[in-house]
Design a protein around this motif. Structure first.
Motif, PDB file in Angstrom:
ATOM      1  N   VAL A  90       0.866  -1.182   0.000  1.00 22.40           N
ATOM      2  CA  VAL A  90       0.000   0.000   0.000  1.00 22.40           C
ATOM      3  C   VAL A  90       0.899   1.227   0.000  1.00 22.40           C
ATOM      4  O   VAL A  90       1.827   1.333   0.803  1.00 22.40           O
ATOM      5  N   LEU A  91       0.627   2.136  -0.919  1.00 20.52           N
ATOM      6  CA  LEU A  91       1.424   3.351  -1.055  1.00 20.52           C
ATOM      7  C   LEU A  91       0.513   4.557  -0.928  1.00 20.52           C
ATOM      8  O   LEU A  91      -0.355   4.792  -1.774  1.00 20.52           O
ATOM      9  N   GLY A  92       0.684   5.316   0.162  1.00 17.70           N
ATOM     10  CA  GLY A  92      -0.144   6.488   0.370  1.00 17.70           C
ATOM     11  C   GLY A  92       0.404   7.715  -0.344  1.00 17.70           C
ATOM     12  O   GLY A  92       1.582   7.765  -0.716  1.00 17.70           O
ATOM     13  N   ARG A  93      -0.461   8.711  -0.557  1.00 19.30           N
ATOM     14  CA  ARG A  93       0.012   9.986  -1.071  1.00 19.30           C
ATOM     15  C   ARG A  93       0.874  10.659  -0.013  1.00 19.30           C
ATOM     16  O   ARG A  93       0.607  10.555   1.182  1.00 19.30           O
ATOM     17  N   PHE A  94       1.933  11.325  -0.457  1.00 22.94           N
ATOM     18  CA  PHE A  94       2.820  12.002   0.478  1.00 22.94           C
ATOM     19  C   PHE A  94       2.181  13.340   0.902  1.00 22.94           C
ATOM     20  O   PHE A  94       1.703  14.102   0.058  1.00 22.94           O
ATOM     21  N   ARG A  95       2.166  13.579   2.191  1.00 19.91           N
ATOM     22  CA  ARG A  95       1.594  14.826   2.694  1.00 19.91           C
ATOM     23  C   ARG A  95       2.299  16.024   2.046  1.00 19.91           C
ATOM     24  O   ARG A  95       3.519  16.044   1.929  1.00 19.91           O
ATOM     25  N   ASP A  96       1.543  16.984   1.606  1.00 18.39           N
ATOM     26  CA  ASP A  96       2.005  18.231   0.987  1.00 18.39           C
ATOM     27  C   ASP A  96       2.577  18.045  -0.419  1.00 18.39           C
ATOM     28  O   ASP A  96       3.083  19.013  -1.002  1.00 18.39           O
ATOM     29  N   GLU A  97       2.494  16.853  -0.998  1.00 22.52           N
ATOM     30  CA  GLU A  97       3.055  16.686  -2.338  1.00 22.52           C
ATOM     31  C   GLU A  97       2.257  17.454  -3.389  1.00 22.52           C
ATOM     32  O   GLU A  97       2.792  17.821  -4.440  1.00 22.52           O
ATOM     33  N   ASP A  98       0.977  17.732  -3.104  1.00 26.83           N
ATOM     34  CA  ASP A  98       0.178  18.492  -4.051  1.00 26.83           C
ATOM     35  C   ASP A  98       0.624  19.953  -4.138  1.00 26.83           C
ATOM     36  O   ASP A  98       0.223  20.684  -5.041  1.00 26.83           O
ATOM     37  N   ARG A  99       1.479  20.389  -3.214  1.00 23.18           N
ATOM     38  CA  ARG A  99       2.021  21.746  -3.253  1.00 23.18           C
ATOM     39  C   ARG A  99       3.323  21.819  -4.050  1.00 23.18           C
ATOM     40  O   ARG A  99       3.885  22.897  -4.226  1.00 23.18           O
ATOM     41  N   GLN A 100       3.799  20.671  -4.498  1.00 28.84           N
ATOM     42  CA  GLN A 100       5.069  20.621  -5.221  1.00 28.84           C
ATOM     43  C   GLN A 100       4.814  20.410  -6.705  1.00 28.84           C
ATOM     44  O   GLN A 100       3.708  20.049  -7.124  1.00 28.84           O
ATOM     45  N   ALA A 101       5.850  20.602  -7.491  1.00 28.61           N
ATOM     46  CA  ALA A 101       5.725  20.466  -8.941  1.00 28.61           C
ATOM     47  C   ALA A 101       5.603  19.016  -9.389  1.00 28.61           C
ATOM     48  O   ALA A 101       5.123  18.741 -10.490  1.00 28.61           O
ATOM     49  N   GLN A 102       6.042  18.080  -8.560  1.00 25.83           N
ATOM     50  CA  GLN A 102       6.024  16.658  -8.899  1.00 25.83           C
ATOM     51  C   GLN A 102       5.294  15.884  -7.809  1.00 25.83           C
ATOM     52  O   GLN A 102       5.391  16.227  -6.633  1.00 25.83           O
ATOM     53  N   SER A 103       4.573  14.867  -8.185  1.00 27.15           N
ATOM     54  CA  SER A 103       3.922  13.983  -7.222  1.00 27.15           C
ATOM     55  C   SER A 103       4.888  12.869  -6.837  1.00 27.15           C
ATOM     56  O   SER A 103       5.183  11.990  -7.645  1.00 27.15           O
ATOM     57  N   ILE A 104       5.389  12.917  -5.620  1.00 29.25           N
ATOM     58  CA  ILE A 104       6.352  11.910  -5.154  1.00 29.25           C
ATOM     59  C   ILE A 104       5.739  10.521  -5.232  1.00 29.25           C
ATOM     60  O   ILE A 104       6.346   9.573  -5.759  1.00 29.25           O
ATOM     61  N   SER A 105       4.529  10.369  -4.716  1.00 30.37           N
ATOM     62  CA  SER A 105       3.922   9.035  -4.659  1.00 30.37           C
ATOM     63  C   SER A 105       3.671   8.475  -6.054  1.00 30.37           C
ATOM     64  O   SER A 105       3.792   7.263  -6.275  1.00 30.37           O
ATOM     65  N   ALA A 106       3.344   9.338  -7.029  1.00 29.42           N
ATOM     66  CA  ALA A 106       3.116   8.851  -8.392  1.00 29.42           C
ATOM     67  C   ALA A 106       4.408   8.326  -9.004  1.00 29.42           C
ATOM     68  O   ALA A 106       4.405   7.304  -9.708  1.00 29.42           O
ATOM     69  N   ILE A 107       5.512   9.014  -8.745  1.00 32.13           N
ATOM     70  CA  ILE A 107       6.812   8.565  -9.269  1.00 32.13           C
ATOM     71  C   ILE A 107       7.214   7.249  -8.620  1.00 32.13           C
ATOM     72  O   ILE A 107       7.660   6.313  -9.293  1.00 32.13           O
ATOM     73  N   VAL A 108       7.057   7.168  -7.290  1.00 32.48           N
ATOM     74  CA  VAL A 108       7.406   5.941  -6.580  1.00 32.48           C
ATOM     75  C   VAL A 108       6.527   4.790  -7.052  1.00 32.48           C
ATOM     76  O   VAL A 108       7.012   3.670  -7.275  1.00 32.48           O
ATOM     77  N   ARG A 109       5.233   5.047  -7.214  1.00 36.30           N
ATOM     78  CA  ARG A 109       4.330   3.998  -7.668  1.00 36.30           C
ATOM     79  C   ARG A 109       4.762   3.455  -9.032  1.00 36.30           C
ATOM     80  O   ARG A 109       4.821   2.239  -9.235  1.00 36.30           O
ATOM     81  N   ALA A 110       5.075   4.357  -9.970  1.00 42.29           N
ATOM     82  CA  ALA A 110       5.496   3.925 -11.302  1.00 42.29           C
ATOM     83  C   ALA A 110       6.791   3.121 -11.238  1.00 42.29           C
ATOM     84  O   ALA A 110       6.947   2.108 -11.932  1.00 42.29           O
ATOM     85  N   ASP A 111       7.731   3.563 -10.401  1.00 40.20           N
ATOM     86  CA  ASP A 111       8.982   2.820 -10.230  1.00 40.20           C
ATOM     87  C   ASP A 111       8.721   1.398  -9.754  1.00 40.20           C
ATOM     88  O   ASP A 111       9.243   0.422 -10.326  1.00 40.20           O
ATOM     89  N   LEU A 112       7.949   1.273  -8.697  1.00 41.02           N
ATOM     90  CA  LEU A 112       7.719  -0.039  -8.089  1.00 41.02           C
ATOM     91  C   LEU A 112       6.951  -0.957  -9.026  1.00 41.02           C
ATOM     92  O   LEU A 112       7.277  -2.144  -9.155  1.00 41.02           O
ATOM     93  N   GLU A 113       5.951  -0.418  -9.711  1.00 40.50           N
ATOM     94  CA  GLU A 113       5.185  -1.252 -10.648  1.00 40.50           C
ATOM     95  C   GLU A 113       6.056  -1.683 -11.822  1.00 40.50           C
ATOM     96  O   GLU A 113       5.964  -2.828 -12.280  1.00 40.50           O
ATOM     97  N   ARG A 114       6.903  -0.783 -12.285  1.00 42.59           N
ATOM     98  CA  ARG A 114       7.753  -1.092 -13.438  1.00 42.59           C
ATOM     99  C   ARG A 114       8.754  -2.201 -13.119  1.00 42.59           C
ATOM    100  O   ARG A 114       9.201  -2.926 -14.006  1.00 42.59           O
TER     101      ARG A 114
END
Length: 424
Positions: free
Chosen positions: A42-66
């Motif tokens: 289970v991978l949660g959204r990172f707190r405050d990532e919506d305030r940044q230019a990149q979504s940390i959790s989306a990048i991590v999710r893509a890495d792990l799935e790949r």
């Protein structure tokens, strides 16, 4: 036809290149196949990532799935790295692990990327990390998170923060490109109106050797990817091609025709102390060092058709390695020296993997126009160029061929990927 393809034609091959489009698009990822074992996480959204230019959790999710190792499952993660997981609920969702984190801006403008990993089965905190990073390096920080998760749950180093280099061709323009291992964060290391072929990373990842035709002559040069400087190391009479670094970075293997024919030579990384090490009446080329630096594996048509041979760097006789099929080229050694990847021509051109101890060979690609296999630094993955659905792509596969990730490219001729070492 690119010059490298012309060289392969001299070994008996003629490969057609796809049509080109001037548009260059960023990679997108398409995943195919299922790994033998996948860890549900289970991978949660990172707190405050919506305030940044990149979504940390989306990048991590893509890495792990790949990677093919992980399966992202639904479940509620803690709000951030300081939370406490609801282990019972997570177990009921089939999760083995859970990740949470935050991406908070610091007073100096940097972003503090934090995460924590919990073992759901054991109900145990597996630790985490904090990495203050510049906004421009946010993707790299996310890849570092992925690397930590991969290592903590598999016991092996992750490769998400490594880089790949490859060459693209557009009308009148050749570009040596460097990207993150996920195909994003594209940077042009070099642009030229003459061909660029055969890129090879130095062991420390600071330099790329390649062949340039900038003065309409094939020469081997080395480019510092940080400083952007280039130095010439092989510009002898005839052809200078196929550079490859030794594991300690002090020596280059190159193919030269200065004495007639094409043979493998060794030289210092400065270009000094040139010495020929292969002897045949045929063409010897595409030399790659074994991980211990004691041997080279190279392609030769000395037996009538192109096959892969092994020889000590101190000289002496060469031993044939490939026997399955009449045409085998482009050797690549796994970091542990146990596997040999190469291209074999049968009904098409396919990536093969040989267990060097047993001699067992298996095909690991589903395509028929493959070229230039290169191992990831952890030895678990291979990247190669091919054509799929009518388009040029870079593909990664696990060494058993069970899980593939396609990096899609829009229109450009894309060739000769090489996976960089650990470190940036």
């Amino acid at each position: 036809m690119w010059p490298r393809r012309q060289a392969l034609r001299a070994l008996g091959a003629s490969l057609a290149l796809p049509a080109l489009s001037p548009a260059f698009a960023q990679f997108h990822v398409e995943i195919n196949g299922v790994g033998a074992t996948q860890i549900p996480i289970v991978l949660g959204r990172f707190r405050d990532e919506d305030r940044q230019a990149q979504s940390i959790s989306a990048i991590v999710r893509a890495d792990l799935e790949r990677s093919g190792v992980f399966k992202i499952v639904d479940g509620v993660a803690p709000a951030d790295e300081n939370g406490t997981p609801d282990y019972n609920t997570l177990r009921s969702r089939g999760a083995n692990a859970v990740v949470a984190g935050s991406a908070s801006r610091l007073a100096d403008g940097r972003i503090d990327v934090r995460f924590r990993l919990w073992d759901v089965i054991k109900g145990a905190d597996q630790g985490g990390q904090s990495e203050p990073t510049l906004p421009a390096d946010l993707r790299l920080a996310a890849h570092h998170v992925s690397d930590q998760i991969y290592q903590k749950l598999t016991g092996e180093r992750g490769i998400f923060s490594t880089r790949i280099a490859y060459v693209t061709k557009a009308p009148g323009k050749y570009t040596l490109r460097i990207t993150d291992a996920d195909g994003e964060n594209i940077q042009a290391a070099l642009i030229d109106n003459q061909p660029i072929i055969s890129p090879a990373w130095s062991p420390d990842g600071s330099e790329l050797a390649y062949v340039t035709f900038h003065d309409r002559k094939a020469k081997v040069v080395i480019r510092n990817v940080h400083a952007g400087t280039t130095r010439e190391v092989a510009a002898f009479k005839g052809s200078n091609s196929a550079p490859s670094f030794s594991p300690d970075g002090r020596t280059l293997a190159v193919t030269l025709s200065r004495d007639g024919g094409s043979h493998v030579y060794l030289m210092d990384r400065s270009g000094a102390n040139v010495r020929r090490i292969t002897e045949s009446t045929g063409i010897d080329t595409e030399a790659k060092f074994s991980p211990d630096g004691a041997f080279i594996y190279f392609v030769s048509d000395r037996g009538g058709g192109p096959q892969i041979y092994r020889q000590s760097v101190s000289g002496g006789g060469a031993t044939r390695v490939t026997f399955s099929g009449a045409y085998n080229i482009s050797p690549a050694l796994s970091p542990d020296g146990k596997l040999l990847a190469y291209i074999s021509r049968g009904s098409g051109f396919k990536v093969m993997v040989m267990d060097l101890a047993s001699g067992d060979v298996r095909g690991v690609s589903d395509t028929n126009d493959d070229e230039s296999p290169s191992f990831a630094p952890n030895g678990r993955y291979i990247i190669y160029a091919t054509k799929a659905d009518g388009r040029d792509v870079l593909m990664t596969t696990t060494t058993d061929g069970k899980f593939k990730s396609k990096l899609l490219e829009s229109g450009l001729d894309i060739r000769e990927p090489v996976w960089g070492p650990y470190g940036r």
